[in-house]
Design a protein around this motif. Structure first.
Motif, mmCIF file in Angstrom:
data_model
loop_
_atom_site.group_PDB
_atom_site.id
_atom_site.type_symbol
_atom_site.label_atom_id
_atom_site.label_comp_id
_atom_site.label_asym_id
_atom_site.label_seq_id
_atom_site.Cartn_x
_atom_site.Cartn_y
_atom_site.Cartn_z
ATOM 1 N N UNK A 42 24.285 34.732 31.157
ATOM 2 C CA UNK A 42 22.860 34.580 31.462
ATOM 3 C C UNK A 42 22.511 33.102 31.310
ATOM 4 N N UNK A 43 21.894 32.543 32.344
ATOM 5 C CA UNK A 43 21.596 31.106 32.369
ATOM 6 C C UNK A 43 20.109 30.906 32.662
ATOM 7 N N UNK A 84 23.096 24.617 41.786
ATOM 8 C CA UNK A 84 23.778 23.704 40.863
ATOM 9 C C UNK A 84 24.673 24.471 39.892
ATOM 10 N N UNK A 85 24.187 25.594 39.407
ATOM 11 C CA UNK A 85 24.964 26.402 38.459
ATOM 12 C C UNK A 85 26.240 26.932 39.116
ATOM 13 N N UNK A 86 26.122 27.421 40.342
ATOM 14 C CA UNK A 86 27.291 27.935 41.053
ATOM 15 C C UNK A 86 28.306 26.825 41.301
ATOM 16 N N UNK A 87 27.827 25.645 41.683
ATOM 17 C CA UNK A 87 28.734 24.515 41.914
ATOM 18 C C UNK A 87 29.427 24.081 40.635
ATOM 19 N N UNK A 88 28.697 24.092 39.521
ATOM 20 C CA UNK A 88 29.246 23.646 38.239
ATOM 21 C C UNK A 88 30.426 24.520 37.800
ATOM 22 N N UNK A 89 30.307 25.833 37.981
ATOM 23 C CA UNK A 89 31.387 26.718 37.527
ATOM 24 C C UNK A 89 32.480 26.887 38.578
ATOM 25 N N UNK A 90 32.145 26.697 39.848
ATOM 26 C CA UNK A 90 33.140 26.872 40.915
ATOM 27 C C UNK A 90 34.261 25.842 40.818
ATOM 28 N N UNK A 91 33.967 24.678 40.256
ATOM 29 C CA UNK A 91 34.962 23.615 40.167
ATOM 30 C C UNK A 91 35.941 23.759 39.010
ATOM 31 N N UNK A 111 34.270 27.396 27.675
ATOM 32 C CA UNK A 111 34.145 26.134 28.409
ATOM 33 C C UNK A 111 33.074 26.244 29.497
ATOM 34 N N UNK A 112 33.031 27.387 30.193
ATOM 35 C CA UNK A 112 32.001 27.596 31.213
ATOM 36 C C UNK A 112 30.609 27.570 30.582
ATOM 37 N N UNK A 113 30.466 28.251 29.452
ATOM 38 C CA UNK A 113 29.169 28.293 28.770
ATOM 39 C C UNK A 113 28.739 26.899 28.330
ATOM 40 N N UNK A 114 29.686 26.105 27.806
ATOM 41 C CA UNK A 114 29.366 24.734 27.385
ATOM 42 C C UNK A 114 28.886 23.901 28.571
ATOM 43 N N UNK A 168 25.077 22.291 28.963
ATOM 44 C CA UNK A 168 24.825 20.856 29.153
ATOM 45 C C UNK A 168 23.863 20.622 30.311
ATOM 46 N N UNK A 169 24.048 21.366 31.396
ATOM 47 C CA UNK A 169 23.250 21.143 32.595
ATOM 48 C C UNK A 169 21.878 21.819 32.547
ATOM 49 N N UNK A 170 21.791 22.991 31.898
ATOM 50 C CA UNK A 170 20.560 23.787 31.968
ATOM 51 C C UNK A 170 19.895 24.042 30.625
ATOM 52 N N UNK A 171 20.543 23.681 29.531
ATOM 53 C CA UNK A 171 19.929 23.835 28.220
ATOM 54 C C UNK A 171 20.087 25.200 27.590
ATOM 55 N N UNK A 172 20.526 26.189 28.359
ATOM 56 C CA UNK A 172 20.708 27.513 27.795
ATOM 57 C C UNK A 172 21.651 28.357 28.626
ATOM 58 N N UNK A 173 22.651 28.925 27.969
ATOM 59 C CA UNK A 173 23.590 29.832 28.645
ATOM 60 C C UNK A 173 24.210 30.742 27.587
ATOM 61 N N UNK A 174 24.179 32.032 27.833
ATOM 62 C CA UNK A 174 24.733 33.018 26.911
ATOM 63 C C UNK A 174 25.800 33.837 27.618
ATOM 64 N N UNK A 175 26.931 34.041 26.950
ATOM 65 C CA UNK A 175 27.977 34.903 27.503
ATOM 66 C C UNK A 175 27.566 36.338 27.248
ATOM 67 N N UNK A 176 27.422 37.116 28.312
ATOM 68 C CA UNK A 176 27.041 38.519 28.186
ATOM 69 C C UNK A 176 28.278 39.396 28.059
#
Length: 75
Positions: A9-10, A20-27, A55-58, A62-70
């Motif tokens: 959850x982002x 931007x989120x999709x691009x960040x993790x796709x790489x 690593x994906x969550x980190x 960094x980019x969005x200020x909040x991300x939780x692994x569900x």
């Protein structure tokens, strides 16, 4: 290790942020597909082989200020 599905959850405020989120993790190494889920399209779904969920969550934090692994599950 096999294929796995990671759902996170982002905090995303706009459609541009979703892109931007999709691009960040796709790489990232091992990622074979990415997508958005949920009513508000605020859950990033990553499918890949040997992907590091922490690593994906980190990266997303960094980019969005909040991300939780569900969830992390094997396919």
């Amino acid at each position: 290790m096999g294929k796995q599905k990671i759902v996170m959850k982002v905090v995303m405020k706009c459609k541009k942020c979703q892109t931007k989120a999709l691009r960040a993790v796709a790489g990232k190494d091992g990622v074979s597909s990415v997508g958005l889920e949920g009513e508000e399209r605020n859950k990033v779904v990553v499918i890949g082989d040997g992907v590091d969920a922490v690593d994906l969550a980190k990266t997303l934090r960094k980019k969005f200020g909040g991300a939780d692994i569900i969830s992390v599950s094997q396919l």
